[in-house]
Design an enzyme around this catalytic site. Structure first.
Site, short mmCIF file in Angstrom:
data_model
loop_
_atom_site.label_atom_id
_atom_site.label_comp_id
_atom_site.label_asym_id
_atom_site.label_seq_id
_atom_site.Cartn_x
_atom_site.Cartn_y
_atom_site.Cartn_z
N GLU A 156 0.85 -1.19 0.00
CA GLU A 156 0.00 0.00 0.00
C GLU A 156 0.89 1.23 0.00
OE1 GLU A 156 -2.78 -0.31 3.24
OE2 GLU A 156 -3.55 -2.25 2.54
N GLY A 168 4.89 -0.14 2.35
CA GLY A 168 5.63 -0.88 1.35
C GLY A 168 6.53 -1.90 2.02
N GLN A 206 27.97 1.39 -21.36
CA GLN A 206 29.31 1.94 -21.50
C GLN A 206 30.05 1.28 -22.68
OE1 GLN A 206 30.24 4.45 -19.67
NE2 GLN A 206 32.31 4.69 -20.49
N GLY A 238 29.08 2.82 -25.81
CA GLY A 238 29.42 4.24 -25.93
C GLY A 238 28.20 5.09 -26.20
N GLY A 239 28.31 6.02 -27.14
CA GLY A 239 27.19 6.91 -27.45
C GLY A 239 25.97 6.16 -27.93
N GLU A 245 9.28 -6.57 -4.70
CA GLU A 245 9.23 -7.74 -3.81
C GLU A 245 10.29 -7.69 -2.72
OE1 GLU A 245 8.47 -11.54 -5.62
OE2 GLU A 245 7.34 -10.61 -7.23
#
Length: 399
Positions: A135, A139, A352, A355-356, A379
Site C-alpha cells: 500500500e 511498502g 558503456q 558508448g554513445g 518484492e
C-alpha cells in the site's frame, strides 16, 4: 535496431522433459516475444496475447500440481524458464513471476474444494493474476497495511465457511493492476500488526473493484503497475484463503518463492545486456581492429559474465533447497540481492561498452538499464533483503 536473440545458455536441466520445455520456451521467446519487445515497450503495450499463448502452452502454472492444470516442474526448472522469458522481454518474464506469486496462496493454503474450483482456470485457463500486499503507506512495512475486510451483518464468525466479507482500501504498486482476472489480496480482519491479516481471492470483475491509471515509469512501460481500489468489495467467505489472521504468514511464504523469480528475471536481463555488448564489441572497429581486442573492454566483459554465472548459480542453489523441502529464505534473499545488483551493474556496463550508441534508443542496452533498476526495488527492496539475511546470521535486532 532489433533486440538480439538470447544467448543459448547451457542449462542445468534434470530431465529430458525439462530440456524439451526450455526448447519450447526459447522458440516462443525468439519468434513471439523478442522481435516486438522494443517497439511494444516504447508504446507501453501490454502483450496480453503472449500471456494467452503461454497459458495455452502450459507455461503459466509450471511449479504447481498437474492435478489442477500445473506443470509439476521443480523450481530449478521453472526459474530457468523465467530467465529465458525475461531475457527476451522483462515485461513477460516478470509477469509470469507475478502470476505464479498470485497463485501461491491458493495452491499452498487453500482447501481441496477451493483448489479444485479455482486453480484449473488460474493455471491453464488463460487467466492472469495479481498480488495485492503493498500500500502507499506500507511498502517495506507490509504488516502495517490498512485495507480492511469486515464481515457482513449476519455472517457467523468461527464457521469454516460462512457469510460474506466487505473489503475497503487501496493497494499500491500492483503489477497487472486494473487488468488482472483475479487478485490475491491481504486485508486486515483483526488487530494491528501481522496477526490481524487475512488472505482473500478476489475476482477481477468484482463490483467495487477498480484500477487507477497505470504509473508512469522509467522502465517496463509495457507492464501496467497501478493502484487498485476496493470500495466495499463483497467477497464470499469461501474465497478466504487459510485461517483468519494467517494472511501475513501466507504473504511471506509467497515472497520467499517470488524473490527467486525476481532473481531469475534479473539474470535474464543481465544476460541479454551482455549478449548485446558482446555482439557490438565484436563488430565495432576502432584503430583498425574490433574493440573487443582491447584489454580494458575484455576485462569488463569478463567481469560481467562472471557475475552473471555467479548469480545463476546462487538462484539455482536456493531453488534446489526449496525443491528438497529445506529452508531457503536466507538463500532466496541472497539470490534476490545479488542477482538484481548484478543486473544493474551489468546493464550500466553494457551501455558503456556501446558508448554513445548505448545511450540511444536505437539499441536495447538503455532499456535493459532502466528495467534493471525496478528489480532492485520490487518484492522487497535490496535493503530489506540485507535485513533478512542479517537476521538469519545474527538473529533479530535488539530493541
Amino acid at each position: 535496431m532489433p533486440d538480439r536473440a538470447p544467448q543459448q545458455v547451457d542449462r542445468q536441466l534434470p530431465t529430458d522433459e525439462a530440456r524439451e520445455l526450455i526448447s519450447l520456451v526459447r522458440d516462443i521467446a525468439q519468434h513471439e516475444i523478442a522481435p516486438k519487445a522494443a517497439e511494444e515497450e516504447d508504446a507501453g503495450h501490454f502483450p496480453r496475447e503472449v500471456f494467452r499463448l503461454l497459458s495455452a502452452s502450459g507455461l503459466l502454472g509450471l511449479p504447481y500440481d498437474t492435478e489442477y492444470g500445473g506443470g509439476n516442474q521443480p523450481y530449478e526448472v521453472y526459474l530457468q524458464v523465467l530467465e529465458e522469458l525475461a531475457a527476451a522481454r522483462l515485461t513477460v518474464g516478470l509477469g509470469v513471476s507475478v502470476h505464479t506469486l498470485a497463485c501461491h496462496a491458493l495452491a499452498q493454503y487453500g482447501t481441496k474444494e477451493q483448489q479444485a474450483e479455482h486453480l484449473p482456470a488460474m493455471l491453464g485457463g488463460g487467466l492472469l493474476g495479481a498480488y495485492c500486499l503493498s500500500e502507499a503507506s506500507s511498502g517495506s512495512d507490509a504488516a502495517s497495511l490498512r485495507t480492511r475486510a469486515v464481515r457482513e451483518a449476519g455472517s457467523a464468525p468461527g464457521a469454516e465457511h460462512g457469510g460474506d466479507w466487505s473489503i475497503t482500501g487501496t493497494k499500491a504498486w500492483i503489477t497487472h493492476g486494473g487488468i488482472a482476472d483475479f487478485y490475491t489480496v491481504m486485508a486486515r480482519t483483526g488487530e494491528q500488526g501481522p496477526r490481524g491479516i487475512t488472505a482473500f481471492l478476489v475476482p477481477g470483475d468484482a463490483a467495487g473493484l477498480s484500477g487507477a491509471a497505470p504509473e508512469k515509469k522509467m522502465g517496463m512501460k509495457g507492464s501496467p503497475t497501478a493502484q487498485v481500489h476496493f470500495d466495499q468489495v463483497r467477497v464470499s467467505d469461501e474465497r478466504r484463503i487459510g485461517e483468519e489472521g494467517q494472511g501475513f504468514a501466507i504473504a511471506l511464504s509467497a515472497l520467499d518463492s517470488g524473490r527467486l523469480g525476481i532473481a531469475a528475471c534479473a539474470i535474464g536481463v543481465a544476460q541479454a545486456a551482455l549478449d548485446q555488448a558482446l555482439g557490438y564489441a565484436s563488430e565495432r572497429r576502432q584503430f583498425g581492429r574490433p574493440i573487443s581486442d582491447f584489454e580494458g573492454l575484455r576485462f569488463m566483459l569478463a567481469d560481467m559474465a562472471t557475475q552473471i554465472e555467479a548469480g545463476r548459480a546462487l538462484y539455482l542453489a536456493a531453488a534446489r533447497l526449496r525443491d528438497a523441502g529445506l529452508p531457503f529464505s536466507k538463500q532466496a534473499a541472497m539470490a534476490k540481492l545479488h542477482c538484481t545488483d548484478t543486473a544493474m551493474k551489468v546493464t550500466v556496463d553494457a551501455v558503456q561498452v556501446l558508448g554513445g550508441y548505448g545511450y540511444t534508443a536505437d539499441f536495447p542496452a538503455e532499456r535493459f538499464m532502466r528495467e534493471a533498476k525496478a528489480l532492485q526495488i520490487v518484492e522487497g527492496t535490496n535493503q530489506i533483503q540485507r535485513m533478512v539475511i542479517a537476521r538469519h546470521l545474527a538473529g533479530p535486532e535488539t530493541r
